[in-house]
Design a protein around this motif. Structure first.
Motif, PDB file in Angstrom:
ATOM      1  N   LEU A 285      -9.790   4.366  -5.476  1.00 51.73           N
ATOM      2  CA  LEU A 285     -10.378   3.567  -6.560  1.00 51.73           C
ATOM      3  C   LEU A 285      -9.594   2.280  -6.765  1.00 51.73           C
ATOM      4  O   LEU A 285     -10.173   1.201  -6.928  1.00 51.73           O
ATOM      5  CB  LEU A 285     -10.406   4.389  -7.852  1.00 51.73           C
ATOM      6  CG  LEU A 285     -10.979   3.675  -9.087  1.00 51.73           C
ATOM      7  CD1 LEU A 285     -12.443   3.309  -8.860  1.00 51.73           C
ATOM      8  CD2 LEU A 285     -10.837   4.560 -10.329  1.00 51.73           C
ATOM      9  N   ILE A 286      -8.275   2.378  -6.752  1.00 55.81           N
ATOM     10  CA  ILE A 286      -7.419   1.196  -6.954  1.00 55.81           C
ATOM     11  C   ILE A 286      -7.616   0.197  -5.819  1.00 55.81           C
ATOM     12  O   ILE A 286      -7.732  -1.016  -6.048  1.00 55.81           O
ATOM     13  CB  ILE A 286      -5.941   1.621  -7.054  1.00 55.81           C
ATOM     14  CG1 ILE A 286      -5.700   2.338  -8.385  1.00 55.81           C
ATOM     15  CG2 ILE A 286      -5.005   0.419  -6.920  1.00 55.81           C
ATOM     16  CD1 ILE A 286      -4.369   3.053  -8.461  1.00 55.81           C
ATOM     17  N   ILE A 287      -7.659   0.695  -4.582  1.00 53.09           N
ATOM     18  CA  ILE A 287      -7.858  -0.186  -3.432  1.00 53.09           C
ATOM     19  C   ILE A 287      -9.215  -0.880  -3.517  1.00 53.09           C
ATOM     20  O   ILE A 287      -9.340  -2.088  -3.257  1.00 53.09           O
ATOM     21  CB  ILE A 287      -7.738   0.607  -2.114  1.00 53.09           C
ATOM     22  CG1 ILE A 287      -6.293   1.073  -1.922  1.00 53.09           C
ATOM     23  CG2 ILE A 287      -8.191  -0.238  -0.925  1.00 53.09           C
ATOM     24  CD1 ILE A 287      -6.097   1.991  -0.726  1.00 53.09           C
TER      25      ILE A 287
ATOM     26  N   GLY B  89       0.820  -1.203   0.000  1.00 52.01           N
ATOM     27  CA  GLY B  89       0.000   0.000   0.000  1.00 52.01           C
ATOM     28  C   GLY B  89       0.854   1.253   0.000  1.00 52.01           C
ATOM     29  O   GLY B  89       0.511   2.256  -0.640  1.00 52.01           O
ATOM     30  N   GLY B  90       1.979   1.212   0.706  1.00 49.15           N
ATOM     31  CA  GLY B  90       2.888   2.353   0.724  1.00 49.15           C
ATOM     32  C   GLY B  90       3.440   2.678  -0.645  1.00 49.15           C
ATOM     33  O   GLY B  90       3.594   3.853  -1.006  1.00 49.15           O
ATOM     34  N   SER B  91       3.725   1.645  -1.443  1.00 47.47           N
ATOM     35  CA  SER B  91       4.237   1.881  -2.803  1.00 47.47           C
ATOM     36  C   SER B  91       3.183   2.526  -3.684  1.00 47.47           C
ATOM     37  O   SER B  91       3.502   3.270  -4.617  1.00 47.47           O
ATOM     38  CB  SER B  91       4.709   0.557  -3.427  1.00 47.47           C
ATOM     39  OG  SER B  91       3.614  -0.299  -3.693  1.00 47.47           O
ATOM     40  N   LEU B  92       1.908   2.261  -3.392  1.00 44.34           N
ATOM     41  CA  LEU B  92       0.811   2.885  -4.140  1.00 44.34           C
ATOM     42  C   LEU B  92       0.567   4.317  -3.670  1.00 44.34           C
ATOM     43  O   LEU B  92       0.250   5.197  -4.474  1.00 44.34           O
ATOM     44  CB  LEU B  92      -0.478   2.075  -3.967  1.00 44.34           C
ATOM     45  CG  LEU B  92      -0.459   0.603  -4.372  1.00 44.34           C
ATOM     46  CD1 LEU B  92      -1.797  -0.040  -4.058  1.00 44.34           C
ATOM     47  CD2 LEU B  92      -0.126   0.447  -5.839  1.00 44.34           C
ATOM     48  N   GLY B  93       0.717   4.539  -2.363  1.00 46.12           N
ATOM     49  CA  GLY B  93       0.395   5.838  -1.784  1.00 46.12           C
ATOM     50  C   GLY B  93       1.221   6.974  -2.337  1.00 46.12           C
ATOM     51  O   GLY B  93       0.742   8.119  -2.408  1.00 46.12           O
TER      52      GLY B  93
ATOM     53  N   GLY C 292      -8.178  -4.759   2.244  1.00 44.32           N
ATOM     54  CA  GLY C 292      -8.293  -3.375   1.775  1.00 44.32           C
ATOM     55  C   GLY C 292      -7.873  -2.385   2.841  1.00 44.32           C
ATOM     56  O   GLY C 292      -7.217  -1.378   2.554  1.00 44.32           O
ATOM     57  N   LEU C 293      -8.227  -2.672   4.099  1.00 43.61           N
ATOM     58  CA  LEU C 293      -7.829  -1.808   5.208  1.00 43.61           C
ATOM     59  C   LEU C 293      -6.313  -1.777   5.338  1.00 43.61           C
ATOM     60  O   LEU C 293      -5.715  -0.717   5.558  1.00 43.61           O
ATOM     61  CB  LEU C 293      -8.464  -2.296   6.512  1.00 43.61           C
ATOM     62  CG  LEU C 293      -8.086  -1.537   7.786  1.00 43.61           C
ATOM     63  CD1 LEU C 293      -8.515  -0.076   7.692  1.00 43.61           C
ATOM     64  CD2 LEU C 293      -8.708  -2.206   9.018  1.00 43.61           C
ATOM     65  N   MET C 294      -5.672  -2.937   5.192  1.00 42.87           N
ATOM     66  CA  MET C 294      -4.212  -2.991   5.308  1.00 42.87           C
ATOM     67  C   MET C 294      -3.531  -2.195   4.194  1.00 42.87           C
ATOM     68  O   MET C 294      -2.542  -1.485   4.428  1.00 42.87           O
ATOM     69  CB  MET C 294      -3.733  -4.449   5.261  1.00 42.87           C
ATOM     70  CG  MET C 294      -4.141  -5.293   6.450  1.00 42.87           C
ATOM     71  SD  MET C 294      -3.499  -4.694   8.033  1.00 42.87           S
ATOM     72  CE  MET C 294      -4.972  -3.875   8.686  1.00 42.87           C
ATOM     73  N   VAL C 295      -4.042  -2.302   2.968  1.00 39.95           N
ATOM     74  CA  VAL C 295      -3.482  -1.528   1.859  1.00 39.95           C
ATOM     75  C   VAL C 295      -3.643  -0.039   2.126  1.00 39.95           C
ATOM     76  O   VAL C 295      -2.716   0.762   1.920  1.00 39.95           O
ATOM     77  CB  VAL C 295      -4.154  -1.908   0.518  1.00 39.95           C
ATOM     78  CG1 VAL C 295      -3.633  -1.019  -0.613  1.00 39.95           C
ATOM     79  CG2 VAL C 295      -3.880  -3.371   0.181  1.00 39.95           C
TER      80      VAL C 295
ATOM     81  N   VAL D 280      -2.092  -4.900  -5.758  1.00 39.73           N
ATOM     82  CA  VAL D 280      -3.128  -5.065  -4.727  1.00 39.73           C
ATOM     83  C   VAL D 280      -3.641  -6.502  -4.729  1.00 39.73           C
ATOM     84  O   VAL D 280      -3.771  -7.141  -3.678  1.00 39.73           O
ATOM     85  CB  VAL D 280      -4.296  -4.086  -4.955  1.00 39.73           C
ATOM     86  CG1 VAL D 280      -5.454  -4.403  -4.007  1.00 39.73           C
ATOM     87  CG2 VAL D 280      -3.835  -2.654  -4.759  1.00 39.73           C
ATOM     88  N   PHE D 281      -3.927  -7.023  -5.920  1.00 43.23           N
ATOM     89  CA  PHE D 281      -4.415  -8.397  -6.040  1.00 43.23           C
ATOM     90  C   PHE D 281      -3.349  -9.364  -5.546  1.00 43.23           C
ATOM     91  O   PHE D 281      -3.633 -10.335  -4.845  1.00 43.23           O
ATOM     92  CB  PHE D 281      -4.752  -8.695  -7.509  1.00 43.23           C
ATOM     93  CG  PHE D 281      -5.725  -9.818  -7.702  1.00 43.23           C
ATOM     94  CD1 PHE D 281      -5.325 -11.131  -7.594  1.00 43.23           C
ATOM     95  CD2 PHE D 281      -7.048  -9.564  -8.022  1.00 43.23           C
ATOM     96  CE1 PHE D 281      -6.218 -12.176  -7.789  1.00 43.23           C
ATOM     97  CE2 PHE D 281      -7.951 -10.588  -8.219  1.00 43.23           C
ATOM     98  CZ  PHE D 281      -7.534 -11.906  -8.103  1.00 43.23           C
TER      99      PHE D 281
END
Length: 418
Positions: free
Chosen positions: A54-56, A40-44, A240-243, A203-204
């Motif tokens: 939206l991605i999450i 999730g950090g890499s996405l943030g 999802g919460l973890m991401v 994410v998947f």
């Protein structure tokens, strides 16, 4: 606590089925994992806040739907993924999926073992020389509840999951106050780049291996509703919460892991408690999954022994640097694991017409060439696709399997000769 065998080579009987809260707590504890936050950090740092949400949403909805589909099949049959693989890949052909699934779980176990040792030495200001001894202690310590079985894992999860939710709530409240509210959070601009397809695949991939083998727990469900809702809650909401936690931390504190975030916020004691509860509730599930795959691969019911052997292998991988390979590992998981679950679901619904009794009375062939070929084609298409790899792998492998079953004239009657 008595060690349970948990039926590694057969179906879970109806008398041992569990209710919603038991299944949900185990699966939630499984998905509450540090590596998901790092992803999730890499996405943030690569997307705006609205794009990130939206991605999450999309990524975890796909993951939850995939895992829930497998969960329903597991409930109906009482079998886990590796045992169902005997039908879709063959009694001998399924050893390929056993190896792939077992390897991914031991990779996760290694990563978690290395993570807790490295973070703990930093938190306590210990010399780096302590890391390897701690990896050995935690590598074997975390497998104890898995060796005991479902009851021990469920008990640990029922205690740990509520605690983790409280810790996360405390961190969120503090984080929103530090950043200045939602409007300030939404105005933060991305500083790195990542394609939408890679983001969804990441994410998947965070828990697709776990989702594929969550049948080890969903097969204990006392109803199809319990299996589906508990799995969807864990993988769509929990994962999802973890991401989101990882992405939120990266945006506000430049830290993706909840433990590092809590330290930055001044909650040292809570950070240490979060570290143990977060890692342990996933590690025991992970090594249990490895043991399930190993029992089928070696055709043995010595689940406890396989669990300890897996812990030893995972500890060695941790010592030799698994910690630094997370994101490439996630992308590979998101590419090569989904076709396995897709073919298993397609086999149950298309070839056996969702008839669990028919499946139970059918003897698998040694090699189901339709399943093996569909896996190769689906994985290859996912690997080379410029689009979202997990979706491509699922759709292609399912379609190819259906086509090959028709072309090869396979039916439930044909499957009765071993």
């Amino acid at each position: 606590m008595t060690i349970q065998n948990d039926h590694p080579l057969g179906a879970v009987p109806k008398t041992e089925r569990k209710g919603f809260w038991s299944i949900a707590s185990v699966l939630a504890g499984f998905t509450f994992f540090t590596s998901t936050m790092w992803a999730g950090g890499s996405l943030g740092v690569a997307f705006s806040f609205s794009e990130l949400l939206l991605i999450i949403f999309i990524g975890n909805l796909l993951l939850g739907a995939y895992a829930s589909g497998l969960a329903y099949v597991a409930y109906q049959t009482g079998l886990n993924t590796v045992l169902l693989g005997r039908y879709s890949f063959g009694s001998q052909g399924s050893k390929l999926s056993d190896f792939i699934l077992g390897f991914t779980q031991i990779g996760w176990y290694a990563w978690g073992t290395a993570t807790i040792a490295i973070i703990l030495t930093k938190l306590l200001n210990l010399p780096d020389a302590w890391q390897i001894p701690l990896m050995i202690v935690f590598g074997f310590g975390f497998c104890i509840s898995a060796a005991i079985g479902y009851k021990a894992i469920a008990l640990l999860s029922k205690i740990s999951v509520p605690l983790m939710l409280i810790f996360i709530a405390i961190s969120f409240i503090k984080g929103f106050a530090d950043v200045g509210g939602l409007s300030e959070l939404a105005s933060i601009a991305p500083v790195e780049s990542m394609t939408f397809a890679v983001a969804i695949t990441t994410v998947f991939g965070t828990f697709v291996s776990g989702g594929t083998q969550a049948t080890n727990w969903s097969r204990f469900s006392n109803s199809g509703k319990t299996a589906v809702i508990a799995t969807l809650a864990a993988f769509f909401i929990g994962n999802g919460l973890m991401v989101f936690v990882g992405a939120f931390g990266a945006l506000v504190y430049q830290q993706a892991d909840i433990v590092d975030i809590l330290v930055a916020q001044g909650f040292i004691l809570i950070a240490v408690l979060m570290l143990f509860t977060n890692i342990w509730t996933t590690q025991d599930n992970t090594i249990y999954n490895f043991a399930a795959a190993g029992c089928n691969l070696l055709n043995t019911d010595k689940r406890k022994l396989i669990t300890v052997v897996g812990a030893a292998i995972g500890t060695l991988l941790a010592i030799f640097g698994m910690y630094n390979m997370l994101i490439p590992f996630l992308v590979l998981l998101g590419t090569f694991i989904p076709p396995i679950g897709a073919i298993i679901m397609t086999d149950f619904w298309f070839r056996f017409r969702a008839d669990a009794d028919l499946l139970a009375s059918t003897e698998p062939v040694k090699f189901n060439y339709a399943g093996l070929a569909a896996y190769v084609v689906g994985s290859a298409c996912a690997y080379y696709s410029p689009w979202v790899a997990p979706i491509v792998g699922i759709v292609v492998s399912s379609a190819v399997y259906c086509a090959l079953v028709v072309v090869l004239g396979m039916s439930d009657k044909d499957s009765k000769t071993a």
